[in-house]
Motif scaffolding. Structure first.
Motif, PDB file in Angstrom:
ATOM      1  N   THR A 191       0.853  -1.182   0.000  1.00 24.84           N
ATOM      2  CA  THR A 191       0.000   0.000   0.000  1.00 24.84           C
ATOM      3  C   THR A 191       0.887   1.230   0.000  1.00 24.84           C
ATOM      4  N   SER A 192       0.305   2.356  -0.357  1.00 22.07           N
ATOM      5  CA  SER A 192       1.078   3.596  -0.425  1.00 22.07           C
ATOM      6  C   SER A 192       1.512   4.062   0.952  1.00 22.07           C
ATOM      7  N   GLN A 193       0.722   3.757   1.987  1.00 24.45           N
ATOM      8  CA  GLN A 193       1.044   4.229   3.331  1.00 24.45           C
ATOM      9  C   GLN A 193       1.849   3.215   4.128  1.00 24.45           C
ATOM     10  N   ALA A 194       1.404   1.961   4.129  1.00 27.74           N
ATOM     11  CA  ALA A 194       2.058   0.949   4.966  1.00 27.74           C
ATOM     12  C   ALA A 194       3.287   0.348   4.302  1.00 27.74           C
ATOM     13  N   GLY A 195       3.431   0.522   2.980  1.00 25.55           N
ATOM     14  CA  GLY A 195       4.547  -0.099   2.282  1.00 25.55           C
ATOM     15  C   GLY A 195       4.296  -1.578   2.086  1.00 25.55           C
ATOM     16  N   ALA A 196       5.331  -2.400   2.252  1.00 27.62           N
ATOM     17  CA  ALA A 196       5.215  -3.847   2.072  1.00 27.62           C
ATOM     18  C   ALA A 196       4.866  -4.509   3.399  1.00 27.62           C
ATOM     19  N   VAL A 197       3.815  -5.330   3.382  1.00 25.13           N
ATOM     20  CA  VAL A 197       3.348  -6.001   4.594  1.00 25.13           C
ATOM     21  C   VAL A 197       3.179  -7.486   4.300  1.00 25.13           C
ATOM     22  N   VAL A 198       3.790  -8.321   5.129  1.00 25.96           N
ATOM     23  CA  VAL A 198       3.561  -9.765   5.058  1.00 25.96           C
ATOM     24  C   VAL A 198       2.560 -10.112   6.156  1.00 25.96           C
ATOM     25  N   PRO A 199       1.330 -10.482   5.801  1.00 23.74           N
ATOM     26  CA  PRO A 199       0.304 -10.707   6.828  1.00 23.74           C
ATOM     27  C   PRO A 199       0.542 -11.995   7.599  1.00 23.74           C
ATOM     28  N   ALA A 200      -0.060 -12.057   8.784  1.00 31.40           N
ATOM     29  CA  ALA A 200      -0.060 -13.314   9.534  1.00 31.40           C
ATOM     30  C   ALA A 200      -0.791 -14.359   8.693  1.00 31.40           C
ATOM     31  N   TRP A 201      -0.241 -15.551   8.618  1.00 27.75           N
ATOM     32  CA  TRP A 201      -0.743 -16.524   7.646  1.00 27.75           C
ATOM     33  C   TRP A 201      -0.777 -17.912   8.261  1.00 27.75           C
ATOM     34  N   LYS A 202      -1.951 -18.516   8.324  1.00 30.50           N
ATOM     35  CA  LYS A 202      -2.109 -19.856   8.869  1.00 30.50           C
ATOM     36  C   LYS A 202      -2.308 -20.845   7.726  1.00 30.50           C
ATOM     37  N   VAL A 203      -1.346 -21.735   7.571  1.00 31.30           N
ATOM     38  CA  VAL A 203      -1.423 -22.738   6.515  1.00 31.30           C
ATOM     39  C   VAL A 203      -2.505 -23.749   6.869  1.00 31.30           C
ATOM     40  N   GLY A 204      -3.277 -24.147   5.872  1.00 34.21           N
ATOM     41  CA  GLY A 204      -4.313 -25.147   6.089  1.00 34.21           C
ATOM     42  C   GLY A 204      -5.709 -24.575   6.115  1.00 34.21           C
ATOM     43  N   HIS A 205      -5.826 -23.247   6.306  1.00 34.76           N
ATOM     44  CA  HIS A 205      -7.138 -22.617   6.285  1.00 34.76           C
ATOM     45  C   HIS A 205      -7.488 -22.197   4.857  1.00 34.76           C
ATOM     46  N   ASP A 206      -8.750 -21.904   4.624  1.00 33.95           N
ATOM     47  CA  ASP A 206      -9.207 -21.474   3.307  1.00 33.95           C
ATOM     48  C   ASP A 206      -8.466 -20.203   2.908  1.00 33.95           C
ATOM     49  N   SER A 207      -7.694 -20.281   1.823  1.00 36.01           N
ATOM     50  CA  SER A 207      -6.876 -19.132   1.429  1.00 36.01           C
ATOM     51  C   SER A 207      -7.730 -17.947   1.001  1.00 36.01           C
ATOM     52  N   ARG A 208      -8.933 -18.194   0.498  1.00 36.25           N
ATOM     53  CA  ARG A 208      -9.806 -17.075   0.123  1.00 36.25           C
ATOM     54  C   ARG A 208     -10.147 -16.234   1.340  1.00 36.25           C
ATOM     55  N   ARG A 209     -10.522 -16.907   2.418  1.00 33.38           N
ATOM     56  CA  ARG A 209     -10.870 -16.197   3.647  1.00 33.38           C
ATOM     57  C   ARG A 209      -9.635 -15.540   4.260  1.00 33.38           C
ATOM     58  N   ARG A 210      -8.517 -16.267   4.235  1.00 38.82           N
ATOM     59  CA  ARG A 210      -7.290 -15.704   4.805  1.00 38.82           C
ATOM     60  C   ARG A 210      -6.876 -14.436   4.072  1.00 38.82           C
ATOM     61  N   LEU A 211      -6.913 -14.481   2.740  1.00 38.80           N
ATOM     62  CA  LEU A 211      -6.495 -13.316   1.967  1.00 38.80           C
ATOM     63  C   LEU A 211      -7.477 -12.164   2.149  1.00 38.80           C
ATOM     64  N   SER A 212      -8.771 -12.464   2.154  1.00 40.87           N
ATOM     65  CA  SER A 212      -9.771 -11.412   2.352  1.00 40.87           C
ATOM     66  C   SER A 212      -9.598 -10.743   3.704  1.00 40.87           C
ATOM     67  N   ASP A 213      -9.355 -11.545   4.733  1.00 44.95           N
ATOM     68  CA  ASP A 213      -9.166 -10.980   6.072  1.00 44.95           C
ATOM     69  C   ASP A 213      -7.908 -10.117   6.125  1.00 44.95           C
ATOM     70  N   ALA A 214      -6.825 -10.611   5.499  1.00 43.82           N
ATOM     71  CA  ALA A 214      -5.561  -9.877   5.543  1.00 43.82           C
ATOM     72  C   ALA A 214      -5.668  -8.550   4.799  1.00 43.82           C
ATOM     73  N   VAL A 215      -6.246  -8.590   3.593  1.00 38.62           N
ATOM     74  CA  VAL A 215      -6.391  -7.354   2.815  1.00 38.62           C
ATOM     75  C   VAL A 215      -7.383  -6.423   3.501  1.00 38.62           C
ATOM     76  N   GLY A 216      -8.490  -6.985   4.003  1.00 42.71           N
ATOM     77  CA  GLY A 216      -9.484  -6.159   4.684  1.00 42.71           C
ATOM     78  C   GLY A 216      -8.914  -5.457   5.901  1.00 42.71           C
ATOM     79  N   GLU A 217      -8.111  -6.178   6.679  1.00 49.02           N
ATOM     80  CA  GLU A 217      -7.499  -5.572   7.865  1.00 49.02           C
ATOM     81  C   GLU A 217      -6.561  -4.441   7.473  1.00 49.02           C
ATOM     82  N   LEU A 218      -5.795  -4.653   6.405  1.00 53.76           N
ATOM     83  CA  LEU A 218      -4.862  -3.617   5.965  1.00 53.76           C
ATOM     84  C   LEU A 218      -5.604  -2.397   5.433  1.00 53.76           C
TER      85      LEU A 218
END
Length: 595
Positions: A263-290
């Motif tokens: 993002t323009s403000q936060a720069g590069a962010v590696v979100p907390a990531w739990k392997v084995g969970h639905d990646s659609r939900r994980r990505l939506s939550d990570a992007v939504g939080e950011l």
């Protein structure tokens, strides 16, 4: 010079003769030795299915990849027919050249073609063609040569003997991946483990999720490549109207490995990531939080602009709010709306239906701990708020929390507990504001204590907490006030004064600091106001004077020499209980200071 294959698998004499003039070639796929692993986006697979698998066999095209062996696109040969040109038709060669010229991070990754029936492995002519392709592209040391058939994997018995890691199911068939690499005088063709990156699937889910949040349709850009620490990775940018929200960069191992969010403000962010969970939900939550954090930062910046006149340096002070009832919850919300981001709230009680008439809570909070419900509400106002919720009675507090407090706001019904805690704050030099309501909420008081300025303590100003009877029927052993009727608007009127004072105590300069300075210097630390005429609390301190509606008064106060908190010989907090019943005025004979 073109090596062609017939519509059925077999060995082409012309192809073999042509190849024999170049080099020798392996005659079959190595069963026990998997080839180089590759990744492919679901977008590229969808294009392959649409242009190849959905049609009759003997079609082909070029794979577009990054140097990290990620297939990101597919160019179908514009000249499909009964035979496939492994050298590509002139139309495809021109299209490929133009495509790579416009996208310098992409390169030719290999050739795909379709087989008839269930024959999903390279034929003899295929081996020849693979070798020819590598011979004409000496810079390519490893390429992908998949085969597509219009059959399900369970029907491809000869292919299944090679394992299934190189197979991908398509809506209209099966994708079988093979890698080819030069090895001395031969070309090794082996089944290539293929990993599918669910880029399109997950980005579509993110867009739907974000659209509901930002209340504007969120759209994704076309996939492009970005260079991240020397790697060329596929990336997709998300937009809401003209506003750029976030760019998602997908590693080759996604979703096993976390994406990178830019993002323009936060720069590069590696979100907390739990392997084995639905990646659609994980990505939506990570992007939504950011995105929420970005919007909160923008909102905070806008809020800071609105508050910049009164709070030129913002609010850096850390606040303690004791009590989360009608006074405490309203105080906490006003503080946050005024820019406070760091506060601790203490209360042991739960939200009940009667509370809804004069607190910040709503029906969904009923039954929850007040501190938990308040924490949720404050974060909805500003997600950057750092609120520590403590479910405890005052006397049970770990006093180490006071080490990180700059200003305290007392808003509980446990005066004995507040006196004890106020003593500890006084010894630390921490200022406090106490806000209390009287019978029916028709009058209220505000007490300001600033130890470093030598003001009177809470005990000296409002007197003995036990049996005062002025604030309703109270069980001071538990600190629980028996509910009494009151109008929320009357409570807010007193709370607003207290919050202004608390904000001013956290400022070093600016209008609020200038406003509070003479108040503290003159010891005007006790304030009363009433919404009804001739309220008892105002008239008893001003005998013989009538009091109109919305009347208020400031009083001079001072410490008592014998006080164990602020007097000449202060004692340890455990010994502090009791005091005079009414404020002591300074100088003698002065009852009131003009507001």
């Amino acid at each position: 010079m073109t090596a062609r294959k017939r519509s059925h698998p077999g060995k082409s004499r012309n192809g073999a003769d042509m190849f024999s003039r170049r080099t020798s070639v392996t005659s079959r796929v190595a069963v026990q030795r998997p080839g180089t692993p590759w990744s492919i986006t679901d977008e590229a697979l969808a294009r392959i299915d649409e242009t190849i698998a959905a049609h009759k066999p003997e079609r082909g095209g070029a794979l577009i990849a990054t140097r990290e062996r990620i297939v990101v696109d597919f160019l179908a040969d514009p000249r499909p027919g009964e035979q496939v040109s492994y050298w590509h038709s002139r139309l495809l060669a021109d299209a490929l050249t133009e495509h790579l010229k416009q996208r310098p991070m992409r390169h030719y990754g290999g050739t795909l073609h379709s087989h008839p029936g269930v024959y999903g492995e390279p034929s003899g002519p295929d081996h020849v063609a693979f070798a020819n392709q590598l011979a004409t592209n000496p810079t390519i040391r490893d390429a992908l040569f998949p085969i597509v058939v219009r059959a399900r994997r369970q029907d491809m018995r000869s292919v299944l003997r090679l394992g299934e890691r190189h197979l991908v199911d398509l809506p209209n068939g099966t994708f079988a991946a093979y890698s080819a690499a030069p090895n001395e005088d031969t070309v090794e063709v082996r089944p290539a483990p293929i990993h599918v990156i669910p880029l399109h699937r997950d980005i579509t889910h993110v867009c739907q999720h974000l659209s509901a949040f930002v209340e504007t349709p969120v759209v994704a850009s076309a996939t492009r490549e970005m260079e991240i620490e020397g790697r060329h990775l596929p990336a997709v940018s998300l937009h809401a109207g003209e506003k750029s929200l976030c760019t998602v960069v997908f590693p080759a191992e996604y979703p096993t490995q976390a994406p990178l969010l830019l993002t323009s403000q936060a720069g590069a962010v590696v979100p907390a990531w739990k392997v084995g969970h639905d990646s659609r939900r994980r990505l939506s939550d990570a992007v939504g939080e950011l995105v929420r954090a970005e919007q909160a930062a923008a909102s905070t910046a806008s809020m800071d602009d609105r508050l910049s006149h009164h709070l030129p340096d913002g609010v850096r002070a850390r606040y303690l709010v004791v009590g989360a009832g009608s006074v405490g919850s309203t105080s906490a919300e006003m503080l946050v709306r005024s820019g406070v981001c760091d506060l601790t709230v203490v209360d042991f009680d739960t939200v009940e239906l009667p509370n809804l008439s004069r607190t910040t809570y709503d029906r969904s909070d009923v039954g929850m701990l007040k501190v938990a419900a308040l924490q949720h509400r404050l974060r909805e106002i500003n997600p950057e708020v750092r609120m520590t919720a403590i479910d405890a009675h005052i006397q049970d507090l770990d006093l180490s929390i006071l080490d990180d407090i700059d200003v305290a706001v007392f808003a509980s019904d446990d005066l004995a507990g507040e006196f004890w805690l106020g003593h500890h704050l006084y010894r630390r030099g921490t200022p406090l504001v106490s806000v209390k309501m009287f019978e029916l909420g028709e009058a209220g008081e505000m007490v300001t204590v600033v130890p470093k300025s030598g003001t009177a303590c809470l005990r000296c100003i409002i007197g003995d907490p036990v049996g005062s009877g002025d604030r309703g029927t109270t069980d001071y052993g538990s600190g629980r006030l028996v509910s009494a009727p009151a109008l929320g608007v009357d409570i807010i009127a007193t709370v607003a004064r207290g919050v202004r004072m608390a904000l001013a105590l956290g400022q070093q300069e600016g209008p609020l600091a200038e406003w509070i300075s003479p108040i503290i210097a003159q010891s005007r630390t006790y304030f009363q106001q009433s919404s009804v005429p001739d309220h008892r609390r105002l008239t008893e301190l001003r005998p013989g004077r009538s009091s109109p509606s919305f009347d208020s008064a400031w009083y001079l106060t001072g410490p008592r020499a014998e006080c164990a908190v602020c007097g000449e010989h202060p004692e340890e907090p455990a010994a502090v209980f009791g005091g005079s019943g009414v404020p002591r005025m300074l100088p003698p004979g002065v009852e009131e200071v003009a507001s």
